[in-house]
Scaffold this motif. Structure first.
Motif, short mmCIF file in Angstrom:
data_model
loop_
_atom_site.label_atom_id
_atom_site.label_comp_id
_atom_site.label_asym_id
_atom_site.label_seq_id
_atom_site.Cartn_x
_atom_site.Cartn_y
_atom_site.Cartn_z
N LYS A 274 0.81 -1.22 0.00
CA LYS A 274 0.00 0.00 0.00
C LYS A 274 0.85 1.27 0.00
O LYS A 274 0.32 2.37 0.00
CB LYS A 274 -0.92 0.01 1.24
CG LYS A 274 -1.90 -1.16 1.29
CD LYS A 274 -2.82 -1.18 0.07
CE LYS A 274 -3.79 -2.35 0.12
NZ LYS A 274 -4.66 -2.40 -1.09
N ARG A 275 2.14 1.14 -0.06
CA ARG A 275 3.06 2.28 -0.06
C ARG A 275 3.18 2.90 -1.44
O ARG A 275 2.62 2.41 -2.42
CB ARG A 275 4.43 1.83 0.44
CG ARG A 275 5.03 0.72 -0.38
CD ARG A 275 6.50 0.52 -0.10
NE ARG A 275 7.04 -0.66 -0.74
CZ ARG A 275 7.32 -0.75 -2.03
NH1 ARG A 275 7.07 0.27 -2.85
NH2 ARG A 275 7.83 -1.86 -2.53
N ALA A 276 3.97 3.97 -1.50
CA ALA A 276 4.24 4.63 -2.78
C ALA A 276 5.12 3.73 -3.64
O ALA A 276 6.00 3.02 -3.13
CB ALA A 276 4.94 5.96 -2.53
N ALA A 277 4.88 3.75 -4.93
CA ALA A 277 5.64 2.91 -5.86
C ALA A 277 7.08 3.38 -5.97
O ALA A 277 7.36 4.58 -5.97
CB ALA A 277 4.98 2.93 -7.23
N LYS A 278 7.99 2.41 -6.09
CA LYS A 278 9.41 2.74 -6.26
C LYS A 278 10.02 1.85 -7.33
O LYS A 278 9.37 0.91 -7.82
CB LYS A 278 10.16 2.59 -4.93
CG LYS A 278 10.15 1.18 -4.37
CD LYS A 278 10.87 1.13 -3.02
CE LYS A 278 10.91 -0.30 -2.46
NZ LYS A 278 11.61 -0.35 -1.14
N LYS A 279 11.24 2.15 -7.69
CA LYS A 279 11.93 1.41 -8.73
C LYS A 279 11.96 -0.08 -8.40
O LYS A 279 12.27 -0.48 -7.29
CB LYS A 279 13.36 1.94 -8.89
CG LYS A 279 14.11 1.36 -10.07
CD LYS A 279 15.49 2.00 -10.20
CE LYS A 279 16.25 1.43 -11.39
NZ LYS A 279 17.59 2.07 -11.52
N GLY A 280 11.61 -0.90 -9.39
CA GLY A 280 11.58 -2.35 -9.21
C GLY A 280 10.19 -2.89 -8.97
O GLY A 280 9.94 -4.09 -9.11
N ASP A 281 9.23 -2.01 -8.60
CA ASP A 281 7.85 -2.44 -8.35
C ASP A 281 7.09 -2.66 -9.66
O ASP A 281 7.44 -2.09 -10.70
CB ASP A 281 7.10 -1.38 -7.54
CG ASP A 281 7.55 -1.31 -6.10
OD1 ASP A 281 8.21 -2.27 -5.64
OD2 ASP A 281 7.26 -0.30 -5.44
#
Length: 339
Positions: free
Chosen positions: A71-78
């Motif tokens: 549920k967190r903010a998207a980051k590289k690799g997601d």
């Protein structure tokens, strides 16, 4: 008009229909046929080495099988699932509408520049931004245009990193290096299998195209025509379709069906003659014991529970011709030159 599709089990009948050797008919085609030089075929060598991109793509798909929603903010690799819409000069662009799209952040696989916009967004969050398409970019029918794009993130998934511990726990390999070696070998094995099929099909087509038949015996043409007609009528019955509906769905009219049937019958008759002539030249024949063994193997390969089931769906002469064609292909492939 829907294109007629052939099931795996039907391939024997379609591939070898009417390909009955001389032993079954005793017909000579010596004065009517000029056989291609089947021992002098040249083919282009296919590349069967696994590319790094292919290995990485397979591993990436495997990693995604173990992804977990966050549920967190998207980051590289997601992996991010999102919807998209767009307008140009306040006009809605239908081609930009996507109810569900996927992007693996950090690789710009969806469309260059989108990853930058998606990184930092949370599920449920919306963002609008301007996107300028290159003059040669026709992927969304927006070449050369600057459009206002609206995206809404639906889901964010965290993909596990490829580590020795992940590989050992989930994929049963000691380390990443061992797993990559397995993937490389698997891809190359598949490529070699596909190349073999391609070589055989291409070589056979060269033999068929290089063979000239000046006159087709009416008896053979009728036999091939009747067998193919029987095949199609059986297919209609198996699909629970009336013959008229089958014709309309796959061939449109009875006249077009008959025209197509004639072309296929001629092709199958030619294959029959080619098999007969090469088999005779190469002295290919079988004892009863050899034939029964080959027939049993063929039934297994095509998913039949027994030889009896194989013979129930294909006449014996067609089965024998199919087996004989495989041995003829061995002769042809043994003499193929690659460039």
């Amino acid at each position: 008009m829907e294109k007629f599709k052939i099931t795996k089990k039907a391939k024997i009948a379609m591939a070898a229909a009417c390909a009955v050797i001389a032993a079954f008919g005793g017909i000579s085609f010596a004065q009517r046929t000029t056989l291609a030089d089947y021992k002098n075929i040249t083919l282009k060598k296919e590349k069967t080495t696994a590319k790094k991109s292919e290995i990485d793509s397979y591993i990436q798909q495997t990693q995604q099988q173990y992804q977990k929603e966050v549920k967190r903010a998207a980051k590289k690799g997601d992996v991010v699932i999102f919807s998209r819409s767009g307008t140009c000069k306040n006009k809605i662009i239908n081609e930009l509408h996507m109810a569900s799209a996927q992007a693996i952040l950090g690789k710009d696989q969806f469309k260059k520049g989108y990853d930058k916009q998606l990184i930092g967004m949370k599920p449920g969050q919306n963002k609008t931004f301007n996107y300028t398409y290159g003059k040669k970019d026709t992927s969304d029918h927006c070449a050369g245009k600057t459009v206002k794009v609206s995206i809404t993130v639906k889901n964010v998934y965290e993909v596990p990193k490829l580590t020795d511990s992940f590989v050992k726990k989930n994929l049963m390999y000691d380390n990443v290096a061992a797993y990559k070696k397995y993937v490389k070998n698997m891809i190359e094995t598949q490529k070699k299998k596909e190349a073999k099929s391609y070589y055989e099909e291409t070589a056979w087509n060269k033999v068929m195209n290089g063979t000239t038949i000046r006159k087709y015996p009416k008896s053979i043409m009728k036999e091939c025509n009747d067998q193919l007609d029987k095949f199609y009528r059986s297919s209609a019955k198996n699909q629970g379709m009336k013959w008229s509906a089958f014709i309309k769905n796959y061939f449109k009219t009875e006249a077009k069906y008959k025209s197509q049937l004639k072309k296929q019958a001629k092709k199958q008759a030619k294959e029959r003659i080619v098999i007969q002539k090469i088999a005779k030249k190469e002295g290919i024949s079988y004892t009863d014991k050899e034939y029964k063994k080959r027939e049993k193997k063929l039934a297994e390969n095509f998913g039949y529970q027994s030889v009896k089931n194989l013979e129930k769906n294909n006449d014996k002469s067609t089965i024998k011709a199919y087996i004989m064609k495989q041995d003829i292909l061995k002769v042809i492939m043994k003499n193929v030159k690659y460039k």
